[in-house]
Scaffold this motif. Sequence first.
Motif, short mmCIF file in Angstrom:
data_model
loop_
_atom_site.label_atom_id
_atom_site.label_comp_id
_atom_site.label_asym_id
_atom_site.label_seq_id
_atom_site.Cartn_x
_atom_site.Cartn_y
_atom_site.Cartn_z
N THR C 141 0.88 -1.16 -0.04
CA THR C 141 -0.02 -0.02 -0.03
C THR C 141 0.76 1.14 0.04
O THR C 141 0.69 2.18 -0.68
CB THR C 141 -1.09 -0.03 1.20
N ASP C 145 1.23 4.21 -2.56
CA ASP C 145 0.77 5.65 -2.66
C ASP C 145 2.10 6.42 -2.78
O ASP C 145 1.68 7.53 -3.43
CB ASP C 145 0.85 5.66 -0.96
N ARG C 184 -5.15 -0.59 -5.65
CA ARG C 184 -6.00 0.05 -4.45
C ARG C 184 -7.39 -0.46 -4.51
O ARG C 184 -8.00 -0.67 -3.52
CB ARG C 184 -5.94 1.55 -4.71
#
Lengths: 680, 312, 303
Positions: C141, C145, C184
């Motif tokens: 993640t 990001d 995502r």
Amino acid sequence: MTDAPLLDVQGLRVAYTTRAGEVPVLTGLDLSLRAGEALGLVGESGCGKSTVALSIMRYLGRAGRITAGRILFEGRDLVSLDEGALRALRGRRIAMVYQDPMASLNPVMTVGRQLMEVPMVHERVDAAAARARALAMLREVRLADPEAVMDRYPHQLSGGQQQRIVIAMALIAEPALLIMDEPTTGLDVTVEAAVLDLVRDLRRRHDSAILFISHNLGTVARVCDRVGVMYRGELVEEGSVRQIFTDPRHPYTRGLLDCLPTSGRDKRHAPLIPIAGQVEPASARTPGCGFASRCPHVETGRCTTRAIALATVEDDAGHRVACVRVDELAQASRRRATLAVRDAQAPTAPVIAVRDLHKSYERRRARLAARKDVVRALVDVELTAARRRTLAVVGESGCGKSTLAKILTGIEVATGGSVTLDGIEVAALPVDARDRTLKRKLQMVFQNPDSTLNPSHTVGYAIGRALRRLRERAPADVPSGVARLLEVVKLGPEMAARRPRQLSGGEKQRVAIARALAGDPDVIVADEPVSALDVSVQAAVINLLNEIQAERGTTLLFISHDLAVVRYLADHVAVMYLGTVAEFGAVERVFAPPYHPYTEALLSAVPVLDPDAAASRIVLEAPLPRGDEVPRGCPFATRCPRRVGTVCDDVPPPVQQLDGGHRIARHIPAKELAARQVPL
Amino acid sequence: MARFVAKHLLFLLLTLLVVSFLVFTLNEFSPGAVARKVLGAYATQEQVDLLTTQMGLDRPLLVRYVDYVRAVLSGDLGQSARFKAPVRDVIARHLANTAFLAAIAFACIVPLSMILGVMAGMREGSRLDRVILILSTVVASIPEFALGVFLASVFVVWLGWLPGTATLVAGGGWSVAAQLVLPVAVIVLFDAGYVVSMIRASMVEVMQRPYIRTAVLKGLSFRRVILKHALRNAMLTPITVIMLQINYLVAGVVVVETVFAYPGFGRMMLEATLFKDIALVEAGALVAVFLAVVTNILGDLAYVLLDPRIRA
Amino acid sequence: MTTPETLTPIAADVVVPSSLTTPRAGGFAGWRHLALVTESVPATVGLAIVLAWALLALLAPLIAPYAPNASDLAALARPTPSRAHWLGSDHLGRDLLSRILWGARPVLVIAPLAVLGAAALGSLLGLTAGYYGRWIGLVITRACDIVLSFPVIILYMIILAHFGSSAWNIIGVLTLTKAPIIARIVRGMTLDLREREYVAAAKMRGESSLYIMLVEILPNARGPLIVDMCLRTGYNVIIIGVLGFLGIGLPPPDPDWGGMVKDTYGMMMVWPHMALVPCAAISSLVVGFNLLAVGLRELGLRD
């Protein structure tokens, strides 16, 4: 009180537009309600009872349309009212209480503001006066510390408290009609009892008429004067609570009552009788009686050619039935099926033995909170399940019953203690670490029919995959194996090609049972397998589980919150509360005095159909304690109606051994308890 | 709250480190390359080698990276080869211009998309909803340069109402305000189209929630239901996206700046890249990422402020 | 206005026979899906536009009136649309219609290929992050990001300026930058789907994690995934155009819509059609993909 009814629904027809065309949901409904009266509307899902409520509120969405009929309220026809006039009625003269209180409250607004809004909009009072009204109302719905509650957001309250807020919001403008749509569905049974009690009480004080919609006949009996039974968009029978529950006339009402595991029934003495067939879709309506295709008394021609109106039963004022054969059917021709009585008492060796089982989680309190709580999901759990028998684990949400199932199945591992399955220690053995034989021994049936089957796979694939994994079947043998398993759960072989969305809830649950049976397991763990099903379907699935046990000698670990079902199905019962076993033993001993005070409260909270059920009930007003509020001593001490003193808070209760392996954990001696308690 | 801020600052730091290292590595793929880029194709190999040693480029990558970080921390971003000025000043000047454009655009986008998104989503399937949905989808589908060409051909070529460039230097009879109209219009149309559909989708979902039914059946007027009950809930999901638009508006408007010859940050980056002005590219990338992460944090913060369930 | 495709029957009381909502097995599955698409006006229009462009691109060698790079000196003096050049010609006297048709080919190969790459990579990352959670999930993640926090255009500029721009480089860069977005979405769905009871059932019969991710979870994430892939394809077309416009797209002289605008934009005041034609082409293609996405989402919401 005048003679004209407060609410008079005449020939109401409602249809929804769907992709498949216009589907009639209500097909000519008549009902009336006098001021101050409480009418219960019961029926299974899809019967149109919620549509009745939403039609009265004129809130059918863009797909729904009233195609015919009138809804007279205080003499005015709601069907033809304009938006402005409707607004003036909604919330002020007619108010509504909804099924899911958490979802019904605005999450970003304090409950105080949501309450104050009603008098401020309808009566144009100022904020101070509205606040005073809201506070008074909160006191009336028996919420502790109303001042503090006013500033809370919905998520900071428990489910029971939320529903009290919704009820307060509905009653704050003193409406003439209160519509409650499944107001206690989803609440724990003790919370439900307290809410129903409150409704009964408020009704007397506010003199509002109530239209109480529920699938649960017991809750209706507790609150209402009259009951209407709905089937496929029609009222098929209507009468006083006593008339309906003691002298039902319509074959559907009778069928419905025969499906209920009411007190006094158990699998050995009075088995449930499911209604044959299943509800046909509304779009497939034929003229005549909607129930004809499932009715045991159907007479082709008379029953199936033209619409059947409600008619008053002879010599029984106020009791109306929509059945042409009502006079021919014997008054109490309730069917009683008998199955071979099985000797349940012969002790057998335990298959599962759980000792000192502990499980705790770490959980952060909120997304941004730094502190973590240790949640103790299971504390010192001890129980055994006998071979070829059913052990029921019963308790309210958060009692740890599902955690127990997860540890048994290896989806989670225990933090301490021991679980043996046929002598093999599995408490610390996750499912990946179990070998094929061990996996085969224990399979599970889950709660939610909509999530138990993968929507992307066919029924045949789901069962076939289990056969291949657990039985190492060659691919060529799989189809015949699938067909055999489908037959066991009473489904046709053509089901193998279907996908889950083409199945009804009951069918999905049967497929899930077939999938669990693929490995020919010794133990089936069933976690609330029937709680999402309608009563008639529930009865059939319960009977199926029972039959499978009788034929295959499977041990059943049945997890449930529903005491009626447990009492009906179980041989042994473990009552759990906040991660501990409060009471354990044979079903007939656990459900008879002396009880643990918690068992007593649970039993007394179960809504019963008997209109004469007396008031000797125990209502737990205190909410379930949160993580850090659980007392060091007896976990039940904060809510216990039979608290003896500080010893309850400080000292964990000793486990008392009684006859026949019956164990109770509490401070009061058994004899003393037995003297004070009455059988429930 | 302290934990929230600390966590995000840590992530900001981590991101800056990773990105600066990646850009640094990329730019200095081979030791000779930098000096070659600085000196151009016509320099001799000796000159290149000399400069490489002078700049210390023959030392290991990691050592040079640490030196670079140290220099950046002391405020020394180096010299821009393209603009013949300190990188710090070049970036400051262009960033200020872009911030000016972005601020105007943002001030238009937020109210416009809130109004349109809420109006469309409050009655899903209504004629108004269909029109707004289709229009916003179409407008968001047209690349900025194409939007620029379309608008320019109408207002510059055909009607002659507006200038075709926005150099921020008043001239040719056009004021700076007139120069800004087209760039702002292109940005607002392209970006609002996207934000409108986000808000609409969120609004549609909120309108189906049971608490909206509760509000309607309390007898509240539709207006009150929308303003008091739906609006705040409907803004929960899009708020993060809206804050992220700041990031797009500052670092992503290269195309609009190129179309209208606007002396902004994006065009500076394009020129720096094409000119292989390494010091400027590195510093610019850092600034862009810094902005991106900060807007991310702002978005999260705004969400926390709107939703009481997270504050707990 | 209540068109049939916008209805959302949410009432609990409606029981629709399964035979009506889902045709029984039988027949070619693709036709059923196509029939479903036609229930939504935006989806139908979008699909029609996309298919039309695909057909034109496919047939470009057959239907283009001129070779894409051939100059017509006669047209240099008067490049506006004429009988010889239906859409006119550009500043080098090349036929715009032919260049538009040929220019559709690279776009319609690169954009979908990059989306497929991004979907494969993103699904894998998202499934892993969502299914395992804990630190693997956290690392993935965070990495996503970081990529997402980088302004895409600047990233393209830096990377393409360094590695030069070729079709494969563009596909690679688009794949890498779009994969985190897909990851995502898939991660979000996986977090939800892994809690489903059928996943527990699969674990209980001893399925491997890979089987659970690919066979039990991924197929149920396909709805939102397909919608997003449509959207991403549209955005990829935009980015390919933007790269061309900025001068870091596909190398000349072969026609590239963005590059065509770049070359002729300076002549807007004199010959606006030279820039308008490629702008209209690229816009219509993106509109097609986005309408298709809107329509598919609308259809998906009703299931």
